[in-house]
Design a protein around this motif. Sequence first.
Motif, mmCIF file in Angstrom:
data_model
loop_
_atom_site.group_PDB
_atom_site.id
_atom_site.type_symbol
_atom_site.label_atom_id
_atom_site.label_comp_id
_atom_site.label_asym_id
_atom_site.label_seq_id
_atom_site.Cartn_x
_atom_site.Cartn_y
_atom_site.Cartn_z
ATOM 1 N N GLN A 1 0.842 -1.214 -0.002
ATOM 2 C CA GLN A 1 -0.074 -0.045 0.015
ATOM 3 C C GLN A 1 0.759 1.213 0.045
ATOM 4 O O GLN A 1 0.560 2.609 -0.462
ATOM 5 C CB GLN A 1 -1.081 -0.019 1.424
ATOM 6 C CG GLN A 1 -2.112 -1.019 0.892
ATOM 7 C CD GLN A 1 -2.986 -1.411 2.079
ATOM 8 O OE1 GLN A 1 -2.658 -0.790 3.276
ATOM 9 N NE2 GLN A 1 -4.220 -1.794 1.973
ATOM 10 N N ALA B 1 1.953 1.784 -3.451
ATOM 11 C CA ALA B 1 0.995 2.131 -4.424
ATOM 12 C C ALA B 1 0.704 3.836 -4.228
ATOM 13 O O ALA B 1 0.155 4.299 -5.061
ATOM 14 C CB ALA B 1 -0.581 1.344 -4.164
ATOM 15 N N ILE B 2 0.369 3.941 -2.868
ATOM 16 C CA ILE B 2 0.056 5.245 -2.552
ATOM 17 C C ILE B 2 1.293 6.322 -3.160
ATOM 18 O O ILE B 2 0.810 7.485 -3.680
ATOM 19 C CB ILE B 2 0.007 5.632 -0.961
ATOM 20 C CG1 ILE B 2 -1.270 4.790 -0.484
ATOM 21 C CG2 ILE B 2 -0.160 7.079 -0.668
ATOM 22 C CD1 ILE B 2 -1.288 4.685 0.887
ATOM 23 N N SER C 1 -5.012 5.201 -5.486
ATOM 24 C CA SER C 1 -5.104 4.315 -4.215
ATOM 25 C C SER C 1 -6.421 4.758 -3.502
ATOM 26 O O SER C 1 -7.175 3.623 -2.811
ATOM 27 C CB SER C 1 -3.870 4.743 -3.548
ATOM 28 O OG SER C 1 -2.782 4.441 -4.317
ATOM 29 N N LEU D 1 -7.922 1.954 -0.756
ATOM 30 C CA LEU D 1 -6.728 2.050 0.305
ATOM 31 C C LEU D 1 -6.841 2.856 1.473
ATOM 32 O O LEU D 1 -7.240 4.254 1.117
ATOM 33 C CB LEU D 1 -5.498 2.179 -0.405
ATOM 34 C CG LEU D 1 -4.611 1.063 -1.123
ATOM 35 C CD1 LEU D 1 -5.749 0.269 -1.870
ATOM 36 C CD2 LEU D 1 -3.475 1.305 -1.678
ATOM 37 N N VAL E 1 -5.449 5.391 2.863
ATOM 38 C CA VAL E 1 -4.311 6.272 2.456
ATOM 39 C C VAL E 1 -3.758 6.879 3.432
ATOM 40 O O VAL E 1 -2.560 7.248 3.722
ATOM 41 C CB VAL E 1 -4.779 7.080 1.444
ATOM 42 C CG1 VAL E 1 -3.533 8.408 0.984
ATOM 43 C CG2 VAL E 1 -4.835 6.388 0.090
ATOM 44 N N LEU F 1 -4.244 -4.831 -6.148
ATOM 45 C CA LEU F 1 -4.093 -3.614 -5.317
ATOM 46 C C LEU F 1 -5.492 -3.623 -4.305
ATOM 47 O O LEU F 1 -5.251 -3.591 -3.243
ATOM 48 C CB LEU F 1 -4.013 -2.370 -6.077
ATOM 49 C CG LEU F 1 -3.962 -1.242 -5.242
ATOM 50 C CD1 LEU F 1 -2.460 -1.177 -4.557
ATOM 51 C CD2 LEU F 1 -4.004 0.163 -6.123
#
Lengths: 323, 514
Positions: free
Chosen positions: A197, A200-201, A208, A213, A215, B371
């Motif tokens: 994560q 990805a962020i 995201s 997610l 975040v 994801l």
Amino acid sequence: MAELTSRQGGRVAVRKPQVYAWVQDYGVYAAVLALLLFNVLFTPHFLDASNFRTQLVQVTPIVIVSLGMALVIGTQGIDLSVGSVMALAAALTVLYLGYGWLPALIVAVIGGAVVGAAGGALVAYVGVQPIVATLALLVGVRGLANVLVPQLVEFRNPGLIALGSSSVAGIPVIVLIAAALTVIVLFVVRRTTFGRQVVAIGGNRSASELSGLPVKRVLLTVYVISGLLAALAGVLATARLQASDPTSLGLFIELSAITAVVVGGTPLTGGRIRVLSTVMGALLMQLLAATLIKHNLPQSWTQMVQAVIILAAVYATRKRGTR
Amino acid sequence: MRRTELEAVLEAKGISKRFPGVLALDDVSLALRPGEVHALVGENGAGKSTLIKVFTGVYRPDGGELRYQGGPAAFATPMEAQRAGIQTIYQEVNLVPMMSVARNLLLGREPRGRFGVIDAAAMYGEAERVLAGYGVDTDVRRPLRTLGVGAQQMVALARAVSVDARVVIMDEPTSSLEPREVETLFGVIRKLRERGIAVMYVSHRLDELYQVCDRVTVLRDGRLAHTGPLAELERLKLISLMLGRDLNEVRSDGLTSFSRDHAGEPHRNGQAPVVEARGLTRRHVLDGVDVSVRPGEVVGLGGLLGAGRTETAKAIVGALPLDGGQVLVAGAPLRAGSTAAAIRAGVSLLPEDRKAEGIIPTLSVRENIALAALPALGRAGVVSEAKIDRVVEIFMRRLRIKAASPHQLVSELSGGNQQKVLLARWLAVRPKVLLLDEPTRGIDVGAKAEVQALIDELAEEGLGVLLISSDLEELVEGADRILVLREGAVVGELSGDEVTEERIMATIAEQADG
């Protein structure tokens, strides 16, 4: 239209990106190896165990701090407060040393985590730019550390001194700790949901968010980890010095840590974290300085060579990062 | 009609502009005459912004000629175009938010006293006098950012017009204005017309166009589709020009790959909706939108650009802060403003902007697919590579994602394959409803057909789908039921035999009440 260009670009220049990709992936390792080889051939006494140990011990705080820095940079952030957190940890350690070295260490690490949480909250929830939020902490926390312990304080706690100076099988304990932390961070980045994560962020925050997610929570946690690691580095450095020195401990270490991350090939634009390469980056800079000093070149030379390496690393990263 | 005889003040003659891989403007001609309000319309990608940027010196055309005040013009920078008298007012106000209103209005032209010092009193007086003419009554000493968006836009307009403008280009000027402010704006535009200034007015709000514009130019796919007086042009005709549909030639079944028989499934009407949005409201954006999707149903959202389709989808998944309204999933209310909660409840959005909101360019195909499903693909926060591999393999095969390997960077794939990766990301979380915002835009024909076939297949399996598409054919053939949006409100619902391109266009064209 952008898809078209990237596809065409990929076909026309197949070879060049491959070279860049190789340099980006393995450049640091190659540079460290080359430097080692050079030293083995041309530097007397380089292979002595004591020399080796000194180099490793010196680079340990930078390695630990840069592990946290790599995580933060992976989210497109930056943490300038790490040096001041080390100072705060040094101050807290000596203040609570009366309760024993372990409780003192725990208090110091909690202090670092609290500073990290403050920075992380500013970044994640208030929306302050990371460089500004952590710059404020860089200034303020150093001040706090100096208020707590205004001057250098020596101590005689045998446990803490042992932590800083003893060895296991010839390897200093603090080096072992740094190695263990590297393995842990490597595991977190590669194998945990949290690690994925984080990356990805850093790669695309709005995507995201739309992917559900957490975040803000992840951003906060990343800064907490960075603060925690910096505090630990501060305690270990204090243990090795056998004195608490909040005035100068950790000064400019944020720059060394950022250098290690960048030289290791983690792009400042986020979305990619290279843990082992970051450690290699720190080693490379340390080794370079040591080599030049051993060959009687002045400090100013070291700085200029380091600048060239940073630029080369950023250039290699840029090639793939901008796709 | 006397004005039509006048020579154009700003004229594009056969302008072409090419970007890598796309011809954004193809032989476009447009003449802007003094004292006319000229509407420029077209859907996404029609070339409006490119044309505006050619006019204002941001882009240089690759072919054709730009003429200004009777002579050839080649503006090297936006600054040059501005100095020559071409002023632009963008959607986002581009002034200095921290400076006072008066400074913003008179920036660079402040009244000077002795020694070249700014004469503050004169500046404030002048600013108050000018702004009063625009219906802005405020303390001009305050920083600009303390004003409402509408008032800020008036300041921008006042500034643009006061600096000796001959051409004023307005890009969606009313998108954040209150009705009262819109009236003021129209008053100002009419004054500009009287002063012989040419106004180019870009908007998707048809009512506004017919109220204030004299002529219209329609762009479509980078080409000139129509230019002429607006009053003579029927609404329906205008819409068909924008959407590229010949009214007489709308095919009944055509080029899409949808094959489901929508009429033959009446049983769905009895089923409870899996997702139901009630009264979604956000100032200037959404006005009480109700949408519901039943299991296995494909609901289309129709409407022009800016009608609130994307915003509706974002509001349903909690990615757009709302002033009012509620989303129910299987009867239970969803926590407002939480995309994570929506995804857990089974509602996912495939966003319109694949690059900005979809892919994570630095990660591989595999990581991109996994994801959203990560928490489910591991235990105690540690991911299971084996589980990820399995899911990735299933979806790469099912969606026929063409990549060198699952470890290839997603940014290296074609647009169509990137879109499939995103679809796989959502299918991996096993949603009950998928909101698809322009799922086939910008992808090649083959991938488009595959995506359309997939939508059919998923609906067949009981997934609810909300389909947003500017491609009317895709909408008509893909959807069981269509809601038509206009200016943030649902203005019509079409189902069964009513789902035709003509009906959609007719619904969009209907006059708004009042």
